[in-house]
Design a protein around this motif. Structure first.
Motif, mmCIF file in Angstrom:
data_model
loop_
_atom_site.group_PDB
_atom_site.id
_atom_site.type_symbol
_atom_site.label_atom_id
_atom_site.label_comp_id
_atom_site.label_asym_id
_atom_site.label_seq_id
_atom_site.Cartn_x
_atom_site.Cartn_y
_atom_site.Cartn_z
ATOM 1 N N SER A 38 0.846 -1.205 0.000
ATOM 2 C CA SER A 38 0.000 0.000 0.000
ATOM 3 C C SER A 38 0.879 1.252 0.000
ATOM 4 N N THR A 39 0.633 2.146 -0.945
ATOM 5 C CA THR A 39 1.403 3.402 -0.956
ATOM 6 C C THR A 39 1.082 4.244 0.275
ATOM 7 N N GLN A 58 0.281 -2.354 -6.678
ATOM 8 C CA GLN A 58 -0.113 -2.301 -5.271
ATOM 9 C C GLN A 58 -0.882 -3.587 -4.968
ATOM 10 N N ARG A 62 -5.645 -0.096 0.278
ATOM 11 C CA ARG A 62 -6.661 0.139 1.311
ATOM 12 C C ARG A 62 -7.693 1.133 0.826
ATOM 13 N N ARG A 64 -11.493 3.117 2.378
ATOM 14 C CA ARG A 64 -11.962 3.628 3.660
ATOM 15 C C ARG A 64 -12.545 2.471 4.473
ATOM 16 N N ARG A 67 -11.922 -1.230 3.915
ATOM 17 C CA ARG A 67 -12.228 -1.856 2.631
ATOM 18 C C ARG A 67 -10.943 -1.951 1.820
ATOM 19 N N TRP A 69 -8.755 -1.910 -2.045
ATOM 20 C CA TRP A 69 -8.696 -1.295 -3.376
ATOM 21 C C TRP A 69 -7.903 -2.247 -4.263
ATOM 22 N N ALA A 70 -8.519 -2.713 -5.331
ATOM 23 C CA ALA A 70 -7.953 -3.813 -6.117
ATOM 24 C C ALA A 70 -7.302 -3.294 -7.394
ATOM 25 N N LYS A 125 -17.210 4.268 -11.104
ATOM 26 C CA LYS A 125 -16.044 4.709 -10.318
ATOM 27 C C LYS A 125 -14.743 4.391 -11.043
ATOM 28 N N GLY A 128 -10.490 6.061 -6.571
ATOM 29 C CA GLY A 128 -10.817 6.196 -5.154
ATOM 30 C C GLY A 128 -9.710 6.970 -4.460
ATOM 31 N N ASN A 148 -7.990 3.729 -12.025
ATOM 32 C CA ASN A 148 -8.023 2.663 -13.025
ATOM 33 C C ASN A 148 -7.705 3.290 -14.373
ATOM 34 N N LEU A 158 -15.614 -4.770 -9.952
ATOM 35 C CA LEU A 158 -17.061 -4.583 -9.811
ATOM 36 C C LEU A 158 -17.657 -4.089 -11.122
#
Ligand code: BT5
Length: 258
Positions: A38-39, A58, A62, A64, A67, A69-70, A125, A128, A148, A158
């Motif tokens: 994670s940065t 990454q 992470r 919020r 949760r 982040w992929a 989205k 994030g 993305n 998603l």
């Protein structure tokens, strides 16, 4: 350009740290790693004003509220910029908003902001943002941004997610990075000198204002109403048939436009 069958090898080249530094300019010190969990975690470990951490892959991003982040390798921009905002406490909640503005400005007019700071294209989205204040270094803000960029549909987690490439935008990750860090500096300068103007800029990028929304509040309540205002503290004002609610934190879902 709409599904996972396409393969475009030249655009999957790894990032080049020297090119990232050149794009960021002298105000930033770029720290680069090919892969890291994670940065935000890296930056929070040793924050200093002007540090910006970028990783090409990454592996445990992470979001919020714990949760995630992929991001697959080589197709997204994952970065964390460290700011020393020097702002009064009531202005800190505006930092995520100006980060959203920096991304939306760098991406271009199709990018809109879902309150507080998700970046959308066509209501999906594409980015994030996670702003954290390291407990051990409370004068710093770590502004984490995940975009993305080149994902094809099958590489997104998603159906409500998109990438710049899927939206038809051909964007170079290094140039995007340079534009974002420049926007962050400008945004912070405006926030310090004229917070009202910074908020007005934010409102012009908002996809939420004027929309019917459902807001999932931290106390598990869900409120449905009209997003009628973003106030001078950066909070979202929602009008329901029975109340006018001022929301400081929560997850917003836009009602469909059709
Ligand atoms: C966010 O959280 O959207 C903040 C994401 C911040 C990621 C950056 S990457 C660089 C820096 N380092 C980190 O470790 N993090 C930051 P939130 O609003 O809680 O949304 C998270 C939700 O977005 C997940 O639960 C998924 O539903 C969805 N999601 C996960 N990966 C996604 C992706 N690649 N594209 C779109 N949506 C995604």
């Amino acid at each position: 350009m709409s599904d996972g069958k396409l393969w475009d090898p030249p655009r999957r080249r790894p990032l080049d740290p020297a090119a990232l530094s050149a794009a960021a300019g002298p105000a930033w010190r770029v720290e680069y790693a090919e892969a890291a969990p994670s940065t935000n975690a890296l930056a929070a470990d040793h924050p200093e004003a002007g540090l910006v951490v970028v990783v090409d892959h990454q592996t445990a991003g992470r979001g919020r509220l714990d949760r995630s982040w992929a991001t697959p390798a080589h197709v997204s921009l994952t970065m964390s910029a460290v700011l020393e905002p020097d702002l009064p406490p009531e202005r800190w909640p505006l930092l995520p908003l100006i980060a959203g503005v920096a991304v939306a400005t760098a991406v271009g007019p199709r990018a809109k902001l879902k309150w507080p700071n998700d970046v959308l294209i066509d209501d999906q989205k594409v980015c994030g943002i996670l702003v954290e204040r390291p407990a051990a270094f409370p004068s710093y803000a770590v502004v984490g941004i995940g975009i993305n960029v080149d994902q094809v549909r099958s590489e997104l987690p998603l159906p409500t997610a998109t990438s710049l490439r899927l939206a038809g935008l051909d964007v170079d990750r290094t140039e995007l990075f340079g534009a974002i860090v420049a926007g962050l500096r400008d945004g912070l300068a405006e926030l310090r000198s004229d917070p009202g103007a910074a908020l007005q800029t934010y409102r012009t990028h908002s996809a939420t204002l004027g929309r019917s929304v459902s807001v999932y509040l931290p106390d598990d309540r869900v409120v449905h109403g009209l997003a009628c205002e973003i106030d001078d503290d950066g909070k979202l004002v929602v009008e329901t048939p029975t109340e006018r609610l001022v929301v400081g934190a929560g997850d917003v879902v836009h009602a469909r436009l059709d």
